[in-house]
Design a protein around this motif. Structure first.
Motif, PDB file in Angstrom:
ATOM      1  N   GLY A 171      -8.505 -33.023  71.940  1.00  0.00           N
ATOM      2  CA  GLY A 171      -8.671 -31.579  71.927  1.00  0.00           C
ATOM      3  C   GLY A 171      -8.785 -31.006  73.321  1.00  0.00           C
ATOM      4  N   PHE A 216      -0.575 -29.169  63.901  1.00  0.00           N
ATOM      5  CA  PHE A 216      -1.304 -30.437  63.689  1.00  0.00           C
ATOM      6  C   PHE A 216      -0.964 -31.065  62.340  1.00  0.00           C
ATOM      7  CE2 PHE A 216      -3.828 -27.671  66.420  1.00  0.00           C
ATOM      8  CZ  PHE A 216      -4.048 -28.487  67.517  1.00  0.00           C
ATOM      9  N   GLU A 247      -8.980 -25.019  68.618  1.00  0.00           N
ATOM     10  CA  GLU A 247      -7.820 -25.083  67.736  1.00  0.00           C
ATOM     11  C   GLU A 247      -7.636 -26.490  67.159  1.00  0.00           C
ATOM     12  OE1 GLU A 247      -7.870 -23.910  70.740  1.00  0.00           O
ATOM     13  OE2 GLU A 247      -7.503 -21.741  70.508  1.00  0.00           O
ATOM     14  N   PHE A 248      -7.866 -27.492  67.996  1.00  0.00           N
ATOM     15  CA  PHE A 248      -7.689 -28.867  67.524  1.00  0.00           C
ATOM     16  C   PHE A 248      -8.662 -29.201  66.399  1.00  0.00           C
ATOM     17  CE2 PHE A 248      -8.743 -33.364  67.558  1.00  0.00           C
ATOM     18  CZ  PHE A 248      -7.502 -33.952  67.464  1.00  0.00           C
ATOM     19  N   SER A 249      -9.921 -28.823  66.562  1.00  0.00           N
ATOM     20  CA  SER A 249     -10.930 -29.143  65.550  1.00  0.00           C
ATOM     21  C   SER A 249     -10.567 -28.517  64.213  1.00  0.00           C
ATOM     22  CB  SER A 249     -12.303 -28.630  65.999  1.00  0.00           C
ATOM     23  OG  SER A 249     -12.690 -29.226  67.205  1.00  0.00           O
ATOM     24  N   TYR A 308      -7.268 -30.111  62.841  1.00  0.00           N
ATOM     25  CA  TYR A 308      -7.553 -31.483  62.391  1.00  0.00           C
ATOM     26  C   TYR A 308      -8.209 -31.454  61.016  1.00  0.00           C
ATOM     27  CZ  TYR A 308      -9.371 -36.297  62.820  1.00  0.00           C
ATOM     28  OH  TYR A 308      -9.662 -37.621  62.636  1.00  0.00           O
ATOM     29  N   ASN A 324      -8.386 -27.311  74.413  1.00  0.00           N
ATOM     30  CA  ASN A 324      -8.073 -26.620  73.158  1.00  0.00           C
ATOM     31  C   ASN A 324      -8.877 -27.212  72.003  1.00  0.00           C
ATOM     32  OD1 ASN A 324      -6.094 -24.955  74.397  1.00  0.00           O
ATOM     33  ND2 ASN A 324      -4.612 -26.651  74.259  1.00  0.00           N
TER      34      ASN A 324
END
Length: 398
Positions: free
Chosen positions: A148, A63, A154-156, A159, A151
């Motif tokens: 997200g 990311f 993981e994205f949160s 980010y 996922n």
């Protein structure tokens, strides 16, 4: 229709501006040195953040494209504003991500979660103190839910971590590469307001000294300067505020010897003098045009009043530490004494003409608006003198 192929526009101050001049005035603010430096630092910070973001191990490094965004939001003209906006942005992101997770674990269907993320995020953005971070509350919530998806965990984390990295890089770049000091802009704003005030006073003096009476339909020649004076002082106040903000936590203040306190004192003096200049313009307008009420200003007063106005212009033009200031104060004091005598003489003559019964040939002796000696003009000029003299004493005491 004008025969000139280039159409020009007349400004409120009476000057004519061609399309090229208007275009230059529109573009110039974007090309100021401090903004060009800010653009360069933002480009450097965004590139460095993107490069460093890719080195974060695991899935968080995927990311890295959010790191330049963090650098972008953290770069503002002043250091303290950068710190403030950075923390506000991270808090806004945290609120948005928290809202998104609350909706994810709820039984609400996807389309409802999208609507609620935007609606509730917008409500949370209204919380006081979020500042620039308020825009990121609904954005972060929406991104976590839509981008997200499955996922979201993981994205949160990615980010938030990448944005924090970009913010950190942006703060370091802003600190290490010429953090701006807006002291020159502050001084220039004060100089512009002072010049406008001086121009108004000198125009008043010139109009009084002129042998030609102004036409009744013509606006006062000083009206444009007096009108623009309010805008100039407001602009100078904003520039001084920006300069004060730019000095906070700025290492360049250690070797920058600009007298910022002198700028603040000069602005405060101009702010106190400005109402007197406006009052002078209104009184002269009444004396020469009879607007808004007719005021008599005898010929015996006009000459000394013109001299006093010119002396006041020179007094305002002299800076607080200007070598010309003592002489300007002395000259202004001398013209005020002469004007005071002329005013008293005019009042005595008016009383003598009125006769023992208080009447007069014009029937206006008891009119409270009737000012045969220009007392209000004298008071305004004495106020200007007192403010400048007071500023000088304060500067010497410090």
């Amino acid at each position: 229709m004008s025969d000139d192929p280039v159409k020009a526009r007349e400004t409120s101050t009476g000057s004519i501006r061609t399309p090229r001049q208007r275009l230059r005035a529109w573009i110039t603010p974007a090309l100021r040195p401090w903004r060009l430096m800010l653009a360069l630092k933002t480009a450097i910070a965004a590139t460095a953040a993107w490069f460093l973001g890719g080195f974060i191990p695991g899935e968080l490094g995927e990311f890295s494209y959010y790191a330049p965004l963090g650098a972008l939001v953290s770069l503002t003209p002043t250091l303290m504003d950068s710190v403030r906006s950075s923390f506000q942005t991270l808090i806004g992101l945290g609120l948005g991500i928290g809202l998104a997770w609350a909706l994810i674990v709820s039984p609400a269907p996807g389309w409802v979660s999208v609507a609620l993320s935007v609606g509730l995020g917008t409500i949370l953005a209204g919380l006081p103190g979020l500042g620039q971070g308020r825009d990121y509350v609904p954005i972060a919530a929406l991104f976590v839910i839509i981008i997200g998806g499955a996922n979201a965990n993981e994205f949160s984390l990615g980010y938030l971590v990448q944005m924090a990295l970009g913010v950190l890089v942006g703060l370091l770049v802003n600190l290490l590469i010429m953090p701006p000091l807006f002291v020159r802009e502050s001084a220039a704003g004060i100089t512009a307001a002072r010049a406008r005030m001086v121009d108004a006073l000198r125009t008043m003096s010139t109009t009084l000294s002129s042998e030609t009476e102004p036409a009744p339909d013509d606006p006062p020649p000083w009206e444009g300067s007096v009108t623009s004076l309010r805008h100039d002082i407001d602009a100078a106040r904003g520039l001084v505020r920006d300069a004060a903000e730019s000095r906070r936590a700025n290492p360049r203040t250690r070797w920058n010897k600009h007298d910022f306190r002198g700028d603040q004192g000069a602005l405060e003096a101009l702010e106190r003098i400005a109402p007197a200049v406006v009052e002078l313009g209104d009184a002269l307008r009444a004396a020469l045009w009879g607007i808004p009420v007719p005021v008599r200003l005898g010929t015996e007063v006009r000459g000394t009043l013109a001299d006093a106005l010119d002396a006041a212009a020179n007094l305002v033009d002299a800076a607080i530490d200007d070598e010309r200031l003592p002489e300007a104060l002395e000259t202004s004091d001398r013209t005020l004494v002469a004007l005071r005598r002329a005013v008293r003489s005019a009042h005595v003559d008016a009383v003598n003409r009125a006769g023992p019964d208080g009447g007069s040939a014009s029937g206006s002796a008891d009119d409270p608006a009737d000012d045969p000696g220009g007392e209000n003009l004298l008071f305004a000029l004495r106020r200007i003198y007192a403010e400048v003299e007071s500023s000088k004493r304060t500067d010497q005491a410090e």
